[in-house]
Design a protein around this motif. Structure first.
Motif, mmCIF file in Angstrom:
data_model
loop_
_atom_site.group_PDB
_atom_site.id
_atom_site.type_symbol
_atom_site.label_atom_id
_atom_site.label_comp_id
_atom_site.label_asym_id
_atom_site.label_seq_id
_atom_site.Cartn_x
_atom_site.Cartn_y
_atom_site.Cartn_z
ATOM 1 N N LYS A 21 3.353 0.370 -9.329
ATOM 2 C CA LYS A 21 2.762 -0.788 -8.388
ATOM 3 C C LYS A 21 1.536 -0.523 -7.987
ATOM 4 O O LYS A 21 1.183 -1.457 -7.236
ATOM 5 C CB LYS A 21 3.681 -0.615 -7.164
ATOM 6 N N LEU A 22 1.489 1.162 -8.349
ATOM 7 C CA LEU A 22 -0.130 1.558 -7.925
ATOM 8 C C LEU A 22 -1.286 0.067 -7.704
ATOM 9 O O LEU A 22 -2.483 0.207 -6.679
ATOM 10 C CB LEU A 22 -0.406 2.682 -8.124
ATOM 11 N N LYS A 49 -2.917 12.851 -14.155
ATOM 12 C CA LYS A 49 -3.486 11.922 -15.735
ATOM 13 C C LYS A 49 -2.495 10.940 -15.848
ATOM 14 O O LYS A 49 -3.020 10.192 -15.652
ATOM 15 C CB LYS A 49 -3.240 13.314 -16.800
ATOM 16 N N LYS A 50 -1.308 10.862 -15.488
ATOM 17 C CA LYS A 50 -0.089 9.979 -15.364
ATOM 18 C C LYS A 50 -1.062 8.839 -14.401
ATOM 19 O O LYS A 50 -1.089 7.730 -14.651
ATOM 20 C CB LYS A 50 1.433 10.213 -15.263
ATOM 21 N N VAL A 51 -0.878 9.636 -13.543
ATOM 22 C CA VAL A 51 -1.490 8.864 -12.424
ATOM 23 C C VAL A 51 -3.411 7.746 -12.655
ATOM 24 O O VAL A 51 -3.063 6.807 -12.221
ATOM 25 C CB VAL A 51 -1.446 9.358 -10.237
ATOM 26 N N GLN A 52 -4.719 9.152 -13.256
ATOM 27 C CA GLN A 52 -5.368 8.770 -13.234
ATOM 28 C C GLN A 52 -4.957 7.347 -14.470
ATOM 29 O O GLN A 52 -5.879 6.269 -14.694
ATOM 30 C CB GLN A 52 -5.982 9.482 -13.803
ATOM 31 N N ASP A 53 -4.355 7.772 -15.387
ATOM 32 C CA ASP A 53 -3.992 6.512 -16.677
ATOM 33 C C ASP A 53 -3.904 5.269 -15.814
ATOM 34 O O ASP A 53 -4.204 3.951 -16.524
ATOM 35 C CB ASP A 53 -3.248 6.959 -17.560
ATOM 36 N N ILE A 54 -2.580 5.525 -14.908
ATOM 37 C CA ILE A 54 -2.756 3.601 -14.094
ATOM 38 C C ILE A 54 -3.531 3.227 -13.365
ATOM 39 O O ILE A 54 -3.954 2.568 -13.036
ATOM 40 C CB ILE A 54 -0.952 4.057 -13.339
ATOM 41 N N ILE A 55 -3.811 4.419 -13.028
ATOM 42 C CA ILE A 55 -5.365 3.310 -12.336
ATOM 43 C C ILE A 55 -6.091 3.241 -13.312
ATOM 44 O O ILE A 55 -6.689 2.233 -13.112
ATOM 45 C CB ILE A 55 -6.203 4.367 -11.165
#
Length: 179
Positions: A21-22, A49-55
């Motif tokens: 949901k970010l 990387k997981k967070v970067q990819d979502i963004i």
């Protein structure tokens, strides 16, 4: 367990997989250029990387500052603040434990109000809202995602400077037990 959302006074998104949901949360905060504040340990295990990819999959710009250390220093805050300004960020995502969140809070203060972070030591010294910040804890127990505190260490003197102000509370926290 079902996902849920509550406010205490900031919004908390809780649930397995709630990290997805970010982008929606960033859009609600009019954030299209994010400074991701984290550390090398989370980078090594792939969480950054997981967070970067979502963004980035949401078409948003993401620049990462990954040199957060335990008991973050004035120098770390200054480096992260310079990077925020250099990349033209509009918000902060603090990923990790209390140190990442303390750096994010301190950057949010300096970007909006300038000076040195030690100028804000003590109670109620932040003159107003900081840069929008979303906290994503990866530890159980830091509490920094829901508190109005940050502690920054002056590496030249060894003195720890506590900042205490409700303006330091992240706008939003995402509590994803998958992390």
């Amino acid at each position: 367990m079902k996902d849920f959302n509550f406010k205490i006074p900031q919004n908390i998104q809780f649930g397995m997989g709630s990290l997805k949901k970010l982008p929606e949360i960033l859009a609600e905060n009019h954030s299209d250029n994010i400074l991701l504040v984290s550390d090398r340990g989370l980078e090594k295990i792939g969480v950054v990387k997981k967070v970067q990819d979502i963004i980035e999959a949401a078409g948003l710009k993401c620049t990462s500052y990954l040199d957060v250390v335990p008991n973050p220093t004035v120098a770390v805050v200054n480096e992260a603040t310079a990077l925020y300004k250099e990349c033209g960020a509009t918000s902060i995502v603090a990923l990790g434990g209390g140190s990442s969140m303390d750096v994010g809070k301190a950057v949010g203060v300096l970007v909006n109000y300038g000076g040195k972070i030690t100028d804000y030591e003590g109670n109620h010294k932040v003159p107003g809202p900081i840069v929008p910040m979303i906290a994503i804890p990866t530890t159980a127990g830091t509490g920094s995602e829901v508190t109005p505190f940050a502690v920054i260490t002056d590496e030249t003197t060894g003195v720890k400077y506590p900042l205490a102000d409700y303006e330091l509370m992240p706008k939003m926290a995402i509590i994803d037990s998958d992390l």
